[in-house]
Write an enzyme that holds these catalytic residues in place. Structure first.
Site, PDB file in Angstrom:
ATOM      1  N   HIS A 151       2.486 -13.741 -11.577  1.00  0.00           N
ATOM      2  CA  HIS A 151       2.962 -14.393 -10.381  1.00  0.00           C
ATOM      3  C   HIS A 151       4.466 -14.472 -10.325  1.00  0.00           C
ATOM      4  O   HIS A 151       5.079 -14.079  -9.349  1.00  0.00           O
ATOM      5  CB  HIS A 151       2.354 -15.757 -10.074  1.00  0.00           C
ATOM      6  CG  HIS A 151       2.791 -16.119  -8.690  1.00  0.00           C
ATOM      7  ND1 HIS A 151       2.170 -15.622  -7.573  1.00  0.00           N
ATOM      8  CD2 HIS A 151       3.899 -16.735  -8.245  1.00  0.00           C
ATOM      9  CE1 HIS A 151       2.859 -15.955  -6.508  1.00  0.00           C
ATOM     10  NE2 HIS A 151       3.915 -16.628  -6.881  1.00  0.00           N
ATOM     11  N   TYR A 180       8.464 -13.420  -7.880  1.00  0.00           N
ATOM     12  CA  TYR A 180       9.666 -14.145  -7.481  1.00  0.00           C
ATOM     13  C   TYR A 180      10.912 -13.520  -8.076  1.00  0.00           C
ATOM     14  O   TYR A 180      11.997 -13.624  -7.518  1.00  0.00           O
ATOM     15  CB  TYR A 180       9.518 -15.636  -7.796  1.00  0.00           C
ATOM     16  CG  TYR A 180       8.553 -16.201  -6.800  1.00  0.00           C
ATOM     17  CD1 TYR A 180       8.997 -16.538  -5.528  1.00  0.00           C
ATOM     18  CD2 TYR A 180       7.202 -16.262  -7.064  1.00  0.00           C
ATOM     19  CE1 TYR A 180       8.114 -16.948  -4.559  1.00  0.00           C
ATOM     20  CE2 TYR A 180       6.303 -16.674  -6.109  1.00  0.00           C
ATOM     21  CZ  TYR A 180       6.763 -17.015  -4.853  1.00  0.00           C
ATOM     22  OH  TYR A 180       5.882 -17.399  -3.897  1.00  0.00           O
ATOM     23  N   HIS A 188      -1.380  -6.536   1.490  1.00  0.00           N
ATOM     24  CA  HIS A 188      -0.552  -7.744   1.430  1.00  0.00           C
ATOM     25  C   HIS A 188       0.716  -7.530   0.610  1.00  0.00           C
ATOM     26  O   HIS A 188       1.813  -7.831   1.056  1.00  0.00           O
ATOM     27  CB  HIS A 188      -1.364  -8.897   0.842  1.00  0.00           C
ATOM     28  CG  HIS A 188      -0.523 -10.069   0.441  1.00  0.00           C
ATOM     29  ND1 HIS A 188       0.020 -10.925   1.362  1.00  0.00           N
ATOM     30  CD2 HIS A 188      -0.083 -10.492  -0.770  1.00  0.00           C
ATOM     31  CE1 HIS A 188       0.739 -11.839   0.737  1.00  0.00           C
ATOM     32  NE2 HIS A 188       0.699 -11.601  -0.557  1.00  0.00           N
ATOM     33  N   PHE A 189       0.561  -6.998  -0.607  1.00  0.00           N
ATOM     34  CA  PHE A 189       1.802  -6.954  -1.401  1.00  0.00           C
ATOM     35  C   PHE A 189       2.715  -5.822  -0.972  1.00  0.00           C
ATOM     36  O   PHE A 189       3.918  -5.892  -1.214  1.00  0.00           O
ATOM     37  CB  PHE A 189       1.545  -7.011  -2.912  1.00  0.00           C
ATOM     38  CG  PHE A 189       0.899  -5.816  -3.534  1.00  0.00           C
ATOM     39  CD1 PHE A 189       1.565  -4.626  -3.675  1.00  0.00           C
ATOM     40  CD2 PHE A 189      -0.389  -5.913  -4.037  1.00  0.00           C
ATOM     41  CE1 PHE A 189       0.967  -3.537  -4.281  1.00  0.00           C
ATOM     42  CE2 PHE A 189      -0.998  -4.832  -4.641  1.00  0.00           C
ATOM     43  CZ  PHE A 189      -0.317  -3.634  -4.757  1.00  0.00           C
ATOM     44  N   HIS A 190       2.173  -4.800  -0.312  1.00  0.00           N
ATOM     45  CA  HIS A 190       3.114  -3.818   0.242  1.00  0.00           C
ATOM     46  C   HIS A 190       3.909  -4.431   1.382  1.00  0.00           C
ATOM     47  O   HIS A 190       5.099  -4.168   1.533  1.00  0.00           O
ATOM     48  CB  HIS A 190       2.379  -2.564   0.707  1.00  0.00           C
ATOM     49  CG  HIS A 190       2.059  -1.638  -0.426  1.00  0.00           C
ATOM     50  ND1 HIS A 190       0.963  -1.799  -1.222  1.00  0.00           N
ATOM     51  CD2 HIS A 190       2.719  -0.562  -0.940  1.00  0.00           C
ATOM     52  CE1 HIS A 190       0.956  -0.873  -2.168  1.00  0.00           C
ATOM     53  NE2 HIS A 190       2.005  -0.109  -2.025  1.00  0.00           N
ATOM     54  N   ARG A 222     -10.199  -1.958  -3.433  1.00  0.00           N
ATOM     55  CA  ARG A 222      -8.930  -1.330  -3.787  1.00  0.00           C
ATOM     56  C   ARG A 222      -9.100  -0.534  -5.075  1.00  0.00           C
ATOM     57  O   ARG A 222     -10.140  -0.601  -5.731  1.00  0.00           O
ATOM     58  CB  ARG A 222      -7.844  -2.375  -3.985  1.00  0.00           C
ATOM     59  CG  ARG A 222      -8.067  -3.242  -5.218  1.00  0.00           C
ATOM     60  CD  ARG A 222      -6.988  -4.291  -5.383  1.00  0.00           C
ATOM     61  NE  ARG A 222      -5.753  -3.700  -5.919  1.00  0.00           N
ATOM     62  CZ  ARG A 222      -4.872  -4.375  -6.650  1.00  0.00           C
ATOM     63  NH1 ARG A 222      -5.074  -5.648  -6.938  1.00  0.00           N
ATOM     64  NH2 ARG A 222      -3.772  -3.793  -7.087  1.00  0.00           N
ATOM     65  N   ARG A 223      -8.064   0.218  -5.414  1.00  0.00           N
ATOM     66  CA  ARG A 223      -8.010   0.967  -6.663  1.00  0.00           C
ATOM     67  C   ARG A 223      -9.191   1.912  -6.819  1.00  0.00           C
ATOM     68  O   ARG A 223      -9.765   2.031  -7.892  1.00  0.00           O
ATOM     69  CB  ARG A 223      -7.942   0.021  -7.860  1.00  0.00           C
ATOM     70  CG  ARG A 223      -6.570  -0.581  -8.017  1.00  0.00           C
ATOM     71  CD  ARG A 223      -6.489  -1.456  -9.243  1.00  0.00           C
ATOM     72  NE  ARG A 223      -5.097  -1.628  -9.645  1.00  0.00           N
ATOM     73  CZ  ARG A 223      -4.709  -2.454 -10.597  1.00  0.00           C
ATOM     74  NH1 ARG A 223      -5.582  -3.154 -11.253  1.00  0.00           N
ATOM     75  NH2 ARG A 223      -3.444  -2.544 -10.919  1.00  0.00           N
TER      76      ARG A 223
HETATM   77  C1  HEM Z   1       5.490   5.358   1.098  1.00  0.00           C
HETATM   78  C2  HEM Z   1       5.304   4.080   0.819  1.00  0.00           C
HETATM   79  C3  HEM Z   1       4.173   3.628  -0.050  1.00  0.00           C
HETATM   80  C4  HEM Z   1       2.879   4.037  -0.027  1.00  0.00           C
HETATM   81  C5  HEM Z   1       2.256   4.985   0.947  1.00  0.00           C
HETATM   82  C6  HEM Z   1       2.195   3.355  -1.069  1.00  0.00           C
HETATM   83  C7  HEM Z   1       0.873   3.528  -1.367  1.00  0.00           C
HETATM   84  C8  HEM Z   1       0.203   2.917  -2.379  1.00  0.00           C
HETATM   85  C9  HEM Z   1      -1.174   3.113  -2.683  1.00  0.00           C
HETATM   86  C10 HEM Z   1      -2.118   4.024  -1.931  1.00  0.00           C
HETATM   87  C11 HEM Z   1      -1.476   2.322  -3.725  1.00  0.00           C
HETATM   88  C12 HEM Z   1      -2.824   2.227  -4.414  1.00  0.00           C
HETATM   89  C13 HEM Z   1      -3.709   1.197  -3.887  1.00  0.00           C
HETATM   90  C14 HEM Z   1      -5.086   1.280  -4.499  1.00  0.00           C
HETATM   91  O1  HEM Z   1      -5.495   2.302  -5.076  1.00  0.00           O
HETATM   92  O2  HEM Z   1      -5.792   0.278  -4.397  1.00  0.00           O
HETATM   93  C15 HEM Z   1      -0.282   1.641  -4.096  1.00  0.00           C
HETATM   94  C16 HEM Z   1      -0.181   0.745  -5.126  1.00  0.00           C
HETATM   95  C17 HEM Z   1       0.980   0.052  -5.445  1.00  0.00           C
HETATM   96  N1  HEM Z   1       2.206   0.131  -4.779  1.00  0.00           N
HETATM   97 FE1  HEM Z   1       2.639   1.351  -3.266  1.00  0.00          FE
HETATM   98  N2  HEM Z   1       3.079   2.550  -1.719  1.00  0.00           N
HETATM   99  C18 HEM Z   1       4.288   2.681  -1.101  1.00  0.00           C
HETATM  100  C19 HEM Z   1       5.433   2.013  -1.395  1.00  0.00           C
HETATM  101  C20 HEM Z   1       5.524   1.021  -2.335  1.00  0.00           C
HETATM  102  C21 HEM Z   1       6.666   0.218  -2.536  1.00  0.00           C
HETATM  103  C22 HEM Z   1       7.964   0.324  -1.750  1.00  0.00           C
HETATM  104  C23 HEM Z   1       6.371  -0.624  -3.544  1.00  0.00           C
HETATM  105  C24 HEM Z   1       7.231  -1.689  -4.166  1.00  0.00           C
HETATM  106  C25 HEM Z   1       8.502  -1.593  -4.351  1.00  0.00           C
HETATM  107  C26 HEM Z   1       5.029  -0.334  -3.992  1.00  0.00           C
HETATM  108  C27 HEM Z   1       4.379  -0.971  -5.015  1.00  0.00           C
HETATM  109  C28 HEM Z   1       3.081  -0.723  -5.409  1.00  0.00           C
HETATM  110  C29 HEM Z   1       2.423  -1.364  -6.501  1.00  0.00           C
HETATM  111  C30 HEM Z   1       3.033  -2.401  -7.447  1.00  0.00           C
HETATM  112  C31 HEM Z   1       1.103  -0.879  -6.525  1.00  0.00           C
HETATM  113  C32 HEM Z   1       0.000  -1.324  -7.441  1.00  0.00           C
HETATM  114  C33 HEM Z   1      -0.478  -0.295  -8.331  1.00  0.00           C
HETATM  115  C34 HEM Z   1      -1.844  -0.675  -8.834  1.00  0.00           C
HETATM  116  O3  HEM Z   1      -2.681  -1.214  -8.065  1.00  0.00           O
HETATM  117  O4  HEM Z   1      -2.061  -0.423 -10.008  1.00  0.00           O
HETATM  118  N3  HEM Z   1       4.532   0.676  -3.227  1.00  0.00           N
HETATM  119  N4  HEM Z   1       0.735   2.022  -3.268  1.00  0.00           N
HETATM  120 CU    CU Z   2       0.611 -14.584  -7.583  1.00  0.00          CU
END
Ligand code: HEM
Ligand code: CU
Lengths: 271, 540
Positions: free
Chosen positions: B215, B219, B366-368, B429-430
């Site tokens: 969490h 922040y 949400h987190f995006h 997700r995932r």
């Molecule tokens: C082009 C822009 C972006 C796209 C299309 C994108 C797409 C995705 C996708 C498809 C996932 C996987 C979700 C899943 O399988 O459930 C993901 C996970 C994630 N994204 Fe992005 N993302 C983008 C930008 C960003 C940005 C700017 C950040 C933060 C600075 C970010 C942080 C994360 C994080 C922390 C995860 C989690 C990975 C996980 O679940 O293990 N993403 N993103």
């Molecule tokens: Cu949290």
């Protein structure tokens, strides 16, 4: 800056900070450990302490809960990835001697002519686990169970080491290789079915999952049906039952026929 | 006074370079699991990409931005050259080495465990050691921020610490403490198993440790953005900060209440008692407070700027704002995204509502929205604001800058709104593959396709951002003057000791961590029957 100036209740920031934090903690703790447990009518507690322990997550068997009902025996095998790694020559040799009893069904080279599973080159953890389960009764089979009852843990480990050591030979009656059906490639995500290969070796191998290539079609089909109907219950946490139950009869046929038609050379090795 | 510009630039460039790469992976993930593509045939590739994307976006990128910005703040807010420059470079190189060490096994498919580690999945030990090195590198930064503040205090006894530095150090302390959870998980639990010294692991305990980090790390990601709200925005749009004290209180509140609430990430876990889940849920509600204070203060500051420019009427002043100023645009976009994201967050934080969206695409949506949207758009703003001071050259073309921010804003909404929606409908997700021919999810094909379009808009915007920063280096030299932070309406002469130092608040942060975490952690650690066999990935 002196700590004495800061850490004193004469400092309004200190008293407010500590007071609010402590107050909130006490308040939320009262809520979480006393009010909310009692607010759930279906929970019965022996007393206040019982309620608090339950909310704190102390594992306990509450008096009002009947003891677990008797169901099918489940597997008690605990497999770790390194458990049977690197067996000695002696273990393999002992296994070879013990395996003479098995040859009548599983074949002298570990390739069956009787729709029993081919064991040559099967992962050691798989053979070991199935033997444990036959012995404990978690899996039962009129022919196989009697062979397992007298085996000691070391015998099972030796048998596993021996069969894992044997080369993977072609099936007794190889059939032409079939194309991969949809259920094998994709699984069925909406029904919670992963692609078979994500455990059974072509994509990844999860400890305790056998490779399936070249096994008897009748055997594979019978096992899937047994998992689906709940006659076979030794899959840990119902991993295979959940999948087989969600498969259609046609998918079961396709998957069994596909794996039976595959050559064993494509099985990836693990160590 | 920006003396060590190379140091700051190195942090920013590395941050944005890895951000650009991870952006490609994000867009690829979005595309291959959409109805526009058949199926990659091997889910492992998806998880490989996801591990890299998550690790870079969650750990490497924001940490480097916070560090680079932190060094810039220390020099320009305290008006003193950075003390410990060599250490700072050592921290930077630790991060470079750590990031490479972590990413090589991921690329080879030896560590597709996702950035949340997911024990009992166990990958290559180099992945985990790489992550540890990144964290150790950032701890050097924490120490340097503390040392620099101390040096300044010695020469300015009793003077109020400039708000930017106060907030910066608060963020660094928060990070130092929150990273301890994941560090314990890695060092005590995961790495011994990855090295083969043990073959079982207590996955439940590991999840509790991780929640300690998960969490408050949010922040930590947020800190540069909030610092920019308070100390860049009012100055950049020609206004004044409405209240310096409010800023201090907000950052102090983040320090104290961001930590003892992480168990809201384990609402669905059986190994944590319901009582602790309730306490953490209630404390989570508190963390809205500093954000509400901030929204109020910044809106007031923006209004001051508008009125100084002749804006009138209860809402008429909004038109008087300098809308062609990229910082104005960025903060407005950021607030809109924060508003939507915050509303969604209310659902996540409540123990009961959370069950409806737990582990669905809602969470990633949400987190995006919050992180990729509200937070990262301010990282862009920080870079645009600092760049002329770092390079000694003006930005090439403000129209391009505005277009980039617009694209990010629109792209983020087009990506995340349908993402939330399919989550409400129950899409998990995932997952690497969704069978859109199945009647159960075929109606979601349209929403997912919209998200893909948004993802490509984001990718274009991200590349445009890199292009602008790169071309800025080739502009004619122009002196941008000294780097300044915003000035409050009422000049600050004295500040109560409690609001000018951290001792009470760090003590409270640690104290609340103990009250809220000690029991769940110690009981799990003491039990002998909670471990499960490790599952090694990519071991074939
Ligand atoms: C082009 C822009 C972006 C796209 C299309 C994108 C797409 C995705 C996708 C498809 C996932 C996987 C979700 C899943 O399988 O459930 C993901 C996970 C994630 N994204 Fe992005 N993302 C983008 C930008 C960003 C940005 C700017 C950040 C933060 C600075 C970010 C942080 C994360 C994080 C922390 C995860 C989690 C990975 C996980 O679940 O293990 N993403 N993103
Ligand atoms: Cu949290």
């Amino acid at each position: 800056m002196s700590a004495r100036e800061l850490f004193t209740f004469r400092n309004p920031y200190f008293s407010a900070g500590v007071g609010l934090a402590a107050g909130l903690f006490v308040l939320t703790a009262l809520g979480g450990f006393i009010v909310l447990p009692y607010a759930q009518k279906e929970l019965k507690f022996a007393g206040l302490w019982d309620a608090i322990c339950s909310a704190a997550g102390v594992p306990q068997r509450s008096a009002s809960v009947p003891t677990a009902k008797v169901g099918p025996r489940l597997s008690e095998a605990v497999l770790t990835p390194t458990m049977l790694a690197r067996p000695g020559q002696e273990s393999i040799g002992r296994g070879a001697t013990l395996a003479q009893r098995c040859a009548i069904c599983h074949g002298p080279t570990g390739i069956s002519r009787a729709d029993s599973p081919n064991l040559a080159g099967q992962y050691a953890s798989v053979i070991y686990k199935e033997l444990l389960d036959f012995r404990s009764g978690a899996r039962s089979n009129a022919v196989m169970s009697p062979f397992a009852v007298d085996l000691k843990d070391q015998d099972m480990a030796d048998l596993a080491a021996y069969y894992a050591y044997l080369p993977r030979l072609p099936a007794y009656h190889p059939t032409p290789q079939l194309p991969r059906p949809r259920i094998v490639i994709y699984g069925a995500p909406v029904r919670g079915i992963a692609p078979c290969g994500s455990c059974h070796g072509s994509l990844d191998n999860k400890t305790g999952s056998p490779w399936l290539e070249g096994q008897s079609e009748a055997y594979l089909k019978a096992q899937l049906q047994a998992f689906a109907s709940g006659r076979r219950t030794n899959d840990i946490s119902q991993q295979m039952r959940n999948i087989a139950r969600a498969m259609t009869p046609q998918e079961i046929d396709e998957a069994a026929a596909y794996y039976a038609s595959q050559p064993t050379e494509i099985v990836k090795s693990t160590d | 006074m920006l003396v060590n510009r190379k140091l700051v630039l190195a942090h920013f460039w590395l941050a944005f370079a890895v951000f650009g790469l991870a952006l490609f992976l994000g867009a690829w993930q979005m595309f291959v699991r959409s109805p526009l593509y058949t199926w990659i045939s091997d889910p492992e590739w998806y998880y490989r990409s996801l591990t890299a994307h998550g690790t870079v976006m969650g750990y490497v990128f924001p940490t480097l931005v916070a560090m680079g910005f932190g060094y810039a703040i220390s020099e320009s807010a305290l008006k003193q050259p950075l003390v410990g420059v060599r250490w700072a470079w050592a921290g930077f190189w630790l991060i470079v080495v750590g990031a490479v060490m972590a990413m090589v096994p991921v690329a080879l498919g030896r560590a597709s465990v996702l950035y949340t580690f997911y024990p009992p999945l166990i990958g290559s030990v180099f992945y985990y050691i790489g992550v540890v090195l990144v964290v150790v590198g950032s701890w050097i930064w924490v120490a340097l921020m503390s040392v620099n503040l101390r040096v300044w205090r010695r020469e300015h006894p009793g003077e109020p610490v400039p708000l930017a530095m106060f907030a910066n150090v608060a963020g660094s302390y928060l990070w130092a403490w929150t990273a301890v959870g994941a560090a314990l998980e890695l060092l005590l639990q995961i790495i011994p198993v990855a090295l083969g010294w043990r073959t079982t692991i207590d996955a439940g305990l590991a999840r509790v440790f991780f929640s300690w980090t998960l969490h408050a790390i949010v922040y930590f990601w947020l800190m540069p953005t909030y610092i920019a709200y308070y100390t860049i925005v009012p100055r950049a749009i020609g206004g004044r900060l409405y209240s310096d004290t409010m800023g201090r209180i907000a950052f102090i509140l983040f320090l104290v209440v961001a930590m003892p609430i992480g168990i809201h990430h384990t609402f669905a876990d059986p190994q944590v008692g319901a009582g602790f889940k309730f306490i953490h849920s209630a404390f989570t509600a508190l963390v809205a407070l500093p954000t509400l204070l901030t929204v109020f203060t910044i809106c007031a500051s923006v209004e001051i700027a508008a009125r100084l420019r002749g804006g009138r009427g209860p809402f008429g002043w909004i038109g008087a704002l300098p809308w062609d100023n990229p910082i104005m645009l960025a903060v407005a976009f950021s607030f809109v995204l924060l508003g939507f994201g915050g509303a969604g967050g209310l659902i996540n934080m409540s123990y009961q509502l959370d069950t409806t969206i737990h582990n669905t695409q809602w969470i990633t949506g949400h987190f995006h929205l919050i992180f990729g949207g509200a937070i990262v758009i301010m990282y862009f703003a920080i870079a645009y604001d600092l760049w002329p001071h770092l390079t000694g050259r003006a930005l090439p073309d403000l129209r391009l800058v505005r277009a980039q921010l617009w694209l990010w804003f629109v792209g983020m909404i087009v990506t995340t709104f349908p993402w939330h929606w399919v989550g409400i409908l129950g899409m998990p997700r995932r997952m690497a593959y969704y069978d859109y021919s199945d009647p159960a999810i075929s109606p979601q094909a349209f929403s997912v396709t919209l998200s893909v379009i948004g993802a490509f808009v984001l990718l274009i915007s991200g590349l445009l951002f890199l292009y602008i920063l790169a071309t800025a280096h080739r502009q004619p030299a122009a002196d941008a003057g000294a780097y300044r932070f915003s000035v409050p309406v009422h000049p600050v002469h004295t500040v109560p000791l409690a609001l000018n130092s951290f001792a009470i608040w760090v003590a409270l942060m640690i104290g609340l961590t103990v009250t809220n975490y000690a029991y769940p952690i110690l009981t799990l650690a003491a039990r002998s029957d909670t471990s499960v066999p490790a599952v090694y990935v990519g071991a074939q």
